[in-house]
Design an enzyme around this catalytic site. Structure first.
Site, PDB file in Angstrom:
ATOM      1  N   GLY A 143       5.567   1.889 -10.755  1.00  0.00           N
ATOM      2  CA  GLY A 143       4.486   3.009 -11.232  1.00  0.00           C
ATOM      3  C   GLY A 143       4.744   3.591 -12.333  1.00  0.00           C
ATOM      4  N   TRP A 170       0.912  -1.272   0.123  1.00  0.00           N
ATOM      5  CA  TRP A 170      -0.046  -0.075   0.143  1.00  0.00           C
ATOM      6  C   TRP A 170       0.603   1.275  -0.002  1.00  0.00           C
ATOM      7  CZ3 TRP A 170      -4.759  -0.462   3.789  1.00  0.00           C
ATOM      8  CH2 TRP A 170      -5.472  -1.591   3.293  1.00  0.00           C
ATOM      9  N   GLU A 230      12.137   2.566  -3.060  1.00  0.00           N
ATOM     10  CA  GLU A 230      11.891   3.862  -2.622  1.00  0.00           C
ATOM     11  C   GLU A 230      12.645   4.038  -1.059  1.00  0.00           C
ATOM     12  OE1 GLU A 230       7.707   3.373  -2.927  1.00  0.00           O
ATOM     13  OE2 GLU A 230       7.804   3.484  -4.839  1.00  0.00           O
TER      14      GLU A 230
HETATM   15  P1  PGA Z   1       3.709  -0.579  -8.615  1.00  0.00           P
HETATM   16  O1  PGA Z   1       4.762  -0.869  -7.507  1.00  0.00           O
HETATM   17  O2  PGA Z   1       2.979  -1.881  -8.686  1.00  0.00           O
HETATM   18  O3  PGA Z   1       2.739   0.822  -8.542  1.00  0.00           O
HETATM   19  O4  PGA Z   1       4.524  -0.385  -9.957  1.00  0.00           O
HETATM   20  C1  PGA Z   1       5.362  -1.998  -7.054  1.00  0.00           C
HETATM   21  C2  PGA Z   1       6.248  -1.613  -6.035  1.00  0.00           C
HETATM   22  O5  PGA Z   1       6.664  -0.258  -5.883  1.00  0.00           O
HETATM   23  O6  PGA Z   1       6.368  -2.453  -5.145  1.00  0.00           O
END
Ligand code: PGA
Length: 244
Positions: free
Chosen positions: A174, A15, A100
């Site tokens: 993303g 999430w 991230e």
């Molecule tokens: P995403 O993210 O499915 O929105 O590309 C995957 C993730 O960062 O684990």
């Protein structure tokens, strides 16, 4: 710690920094866990840790997961959440080393290794993320990068029975872009067969997975499941991916 070998597929919902109490109530209603078909799939919902208490006892047969844990066990580390605390809050899995966390918060492979050891010591299954940038891919460095990340972030006491690896190309997260199916299978084969001590680990693919592409990705021989970000925020979409 949960033995992961018994599962055919592992489907993780990440999430990230999303959710609220209202969101959770609606999500659980749509997910309708008591009606989920029993299968050999392992569904894991990784939410911000402040919401664990809202999900405990309500996800069965799915599991609850965290998105990171502290390098430290306790003490003067403002803002941190330890593996012991995650365990106390009934968390059974935890994502670590997500790109991230590595890119925005500066976590190193060595940090990820310490986190994995802390999780293992607390009987929480680590989901260790790795993956290359677009520049690295273009320079044909993907395998080198992954090799280094895995060698340095998977602790010596890890085994394939309880540690999961998630291959997430950073440029695919993303963005709606994914590697070709052949590329995904290739990299997973490399990880499963050509990195010492990582033979036959469960390897998930992550990066722009949704209900349209999940089934072809999970059908690949060397893919054991998926890690889903954006699409997992829609309970019905997540359910479709679980059933693909
Ligand atoms: P995403 O993210 O499915 O929105 O590309 C995957 C993730 O960062 O684990």
């Amino acid at each position: 710690m949960l033995e992961i070998n018994k599962f055919d597929r592992i489907i993780v919902a990440n999430w990230k920094l999303n959710g609220s109490i209202d969101f959770i109530e609606q999500y659980l209603q749509e997910l309708n866990c008591s009606k989920l078909e029993s299968s050999n799939n392992c569904g894991i919902i990784c939410t911000p840790s402040v919401y664990f208490h809202k999900l405990v006892g309500r996800l069965n047969p799915l599991f609850l997961g965290g998105q990171d844990c502290s390098n430290y066990s306790e003490g003067a580390y403002t803002g941190e959440v330890s593996a012991t605390m995650l365990k106390d809050a009934s968390c059974q899995f935890c994502i670590i080393g997500h790109s991230e966390r590595r890119q925005i918060f500066g976590q190193s492979n060595e940090d990820v290794c310490i986190k994995a050891m802390n999780l293992i010591a607390n009987n929480i299954n680590p989901i260790i993320c790795i993956g290359e940038t677009f520049e690295e891919k273009n320079q044909n460095l993907t395998k080198d990068i992954i090799y280094t990340q895995i060698s340095k972030s998977v602790p010596k006491n890890a085994t394939k029975d309880f540690v999961i690896i998630a291959y997430e190309p950073i440029w695919a997260i993303g963005t709606g872009k994914i590697p070709s199916l052949e590329e995904i299978d290739n990299i997973h084969f490399f990880i499963k067969n050509e990195i010492q001590n990582i033979e036959n680990y469960k390897i998930l693919y992550g990066g722009s997975v949704n209900s349209n592409n999940a089934s072809e990705i999970m059908d690949l021989k060397n893919v054991d499941g998926v890690l889903v970000g954006g699409a997992s925020l829609d309970a019905l979409e997540y359910k479709k991916i679980m059933n693909s």
